[in-house]
Design an enzyme around this catalytic site. Structure first.
Site, short mmCIF file in Angstrom:
data_model
loop_
_atom_site.label_atom_id
_atom_site.label_comp_id
_atom_site.label_asym_id
_atom_site.label_seq_id
_atom_site.Cartn_x
_atom_site.Cartn_y
_atom_site.Cartn_z
N TYR A 118 0.82 -1.21 0.00
CA TYR A 118 0.00 0.00 0.00
C TYR A 118 0.85 1.26 0.00
CZ TYR A 118 -4.63 -2.05 0.86
OH TYR A 118 -5.83 -2.70 0.75
N LYS A 144 3.39 -15.55 3.44
CA LYS A 144 3.65 -16.35 2.25
C LYS A 144 5.17 -16.56 2.21
CE LYS A 144 2.26 -18.24 -1.65
NZ LYS A 144 1.41 -19.46 -1.69
N ASP A 155 -2.61 -18.58 1.55
CA ASP A 155 -3.58 -19.34 0.75
C ASP A 155 -4.29 -20.38 1.60
OD1 ASP A 155 -1.06 -20.51 0.91
OD2 ASP A 155 -1.02 -21.23 -1.16
N ASP A 209 -6.22 -7.10 4.21
CA ASP A 209 -7.35 -6.50 3.49
C ASP A 209 -8.21 -7.60 2.89
OD1 ASP A 209 -8.87 -4.42 2.22
OD2 ASP A 209 -7.87 -4.97 0.35
N ASP A 268 -12.12 -9.20 4.30
CA ASP A 268 -13.36 -9.20 3.50
C ASP A 268 -13.93 -10.62 3.45
OD1 ASP A 268 -13.37 -6.50 2.79
OD2 ASP A 268 -13.91 -6.95 0.71
C1 IPM Z 1 -10.44 -1.28 3.83
C2 IPM Z 1 -10.66 -0.72 2.46
C3 IPM Z 1 -9.48 0.19 2.10
C4 IPM Z 1 -8.23 -0.67 2.09
C5 IPM Z 1 -9.64 0.94 0.76
C6 IPM Z 1 -10.94 1.72 0.70
C7 IPM Z 1 -8.45 1.81 0.49
O1 IPM Z 1 -10.83 -1.75 1.52
O2 IPM Z 1 -10.42 -0.49 4.80
O3 IPM Z 1 -10.27 -2.51 3.97
O4 IPM Z 1 -7.91 -1.31 1.09
O5 IPM Z 1 -7.53 -0.68 3.11
MN MN Z 2 -10.77 -3.74 2.35
#
Ligand code: IPM
Ligand code: MN
Length: 357
Positions: free
Chosen positions: A142, A189, A221, A245, A249
């Site tokens: 990032y 990894k 993975d 990240d 999710d």
């Molecule tokens: C999160 C989001 C952010 C990230 C984006 C919006 C930059 O997906 O907070 O997980 O990738 O960190």
């Molecule tokens: Mn995210």
């Protein structure tokens, strides 16, 4: 206690869900006798529109002067398919994390008994899931050097970590594991990436100082698979920025809706509390988005920033009661039974005031 809170609603559904979180905070203040002193500031696409900057200096200054930040979401479809946009809403979030020194992102994942049938996983797999992802937030790809070369047809993002960056996030994760189930899983990894080998080396050294924590190591993975096959395996999971990240999710689906997942970003003087979902522009202004993630982020704020765990628990119990009573938005309820965003917020505030615990 006086609570100095910066409110950064951001874009899309951010303002709607943050308004419900503020209602919950106000209800807690009334019930427990605290004073809320809050101020709002723009971030993301709305800040670009107003100031040409997704994280204006005035917003940064408000955050630095506050005890905590309640943050909604950033993002706008106007930027999504325009790779050449010179400024992007997401940069506001990244700048905020970096400038406030928020190196640790804490994302708790749990399931609620009343929602087990909403999980995409079978109930026997989803039942009693309760773990915390600790995501490194200010390093890795990032923030590493990025760019284009060879007449711009070759692009690169550099994944960089220093020992001190790795150490401070692992230290946070080891200490958290010590306060929970004494089990830490370091996700990397290391069979391919040099940064991962550094993570693993540092973790193996540090492990000796935490003999009461059972530490194991898992490739990312494999962790992605384990999260859906056997999520109860995890207690505290720590990983680098990009892996964190993606895995969070994935993990956010387990309870039944991403709209239930809260987070805290800590490390500097002022911590930021935000739902893990994004700005969901399709639902903006419709009063349909799930405000629970934002409300539960406010609960994390009471616990982490103010050390007020009774207040945090009052919010969590009110949320649990709403979920049990079917006071939920359309992501969790079918058709006519769905409540609006503001109805859910009102109900949480009412339960907080009534004192459900
Ligand atoms: C999160 C989001 C952010 C990230 C984006 C919006 C930059 O997906 O907070 O997980 O990738 O960190
Ligand atoms: Mn995210």
């Amino acid at each position: 206690m006086e609570l100095k809170i910066a409110i950064l609603p951001g874009d899309g559904i951010g303002p709607e869900v943050i308004a419900q979180a503020v209602k919950a905070v106000e209800a807690v203040c009334r019930r427990f006798g605290h004073t809320l002193s809050s101020a709002s500031a723009p971030v993301g696409a709305c800040a670009i529109d107003e100031f040409g900057d997704p994280f204006p200096e005035s917003t940064f200054s408000l955050c630095s002067r506050s005890d905590a930040v309640l943050f909604g979401a950033v993002g706008d479809p106007r930027y999504d398919n325009d790779p050449s946009a010179p400024v992007r809403p997401e940069q506001g979030l990244l700048q905020m994390r970096s400038r406030l020194g928020l190196y640790a992102n804490i994302r708790p994942v749990r399931t609620w008994p009343s929602l087990l049938d909403r999980s995409p996983l079978r109930a026997e797999i989803a039942r009693d899931v309760d773990f915390v992802c600790v995501r490194e937030l200010t390093g890795g790809m990032y923030f590493g050097e990025k760019g284009r070369r060879d007449g711009s047809d070759t692009a690169y993002d550099t994944n960089v970590y220093s020992r001190s960056e790795v150490q401070r996030i692992l230290d946070y994760a080891f200490r958290l594991a010590r306060m929970r189930g004494h089990h830490l899983t370091v996700v990397d990894k290391a069979n391919v990436l040099e940064t991962s080998r550094l993570w693993r080396q540092v973790a193996m050294e540090m492990e000796k100082s935490y003999p009461d924590v059972h530490t194991d190591y898992m490739y990312v993975d494999n962790a992605a698979m384990r999260l859906v096959c056997d999520p109860r395996f995890f207690d505290v999971l720590v990983t680098e920025n990009t892996f964190g990240d993606i895995l969070t999710d994935e993990a956010s689906c387990i309870p039944g809706s991403m709209g239930l997942l809260a987070s805290a970003s800590v490390g500097g003087r002022t911590a930021v509390y935000e739902p893990i979902h994004g700005s969901y522009p399709q639902a903006a202004g419709k009063n349909t988005a799930n405000p629970m993630a934002a409300i539960l982020s406010a609960a994390m704020m009471f616990e982490y920033t103010f050390g007020l765990s009774g207040e945090a628990e009052a919010i969590r119990s009110a949320v649990a009661l709403c979920l049990e009573n079917g006071v939920v938005t359309s992501d969790l309820a079918a058709g006519e039974n769905a409540c609006s965003t503001s109805d859910v917020g009102d109900c949480v505030a009412e339960y907080i005031m009534k004192g459900t615990i």
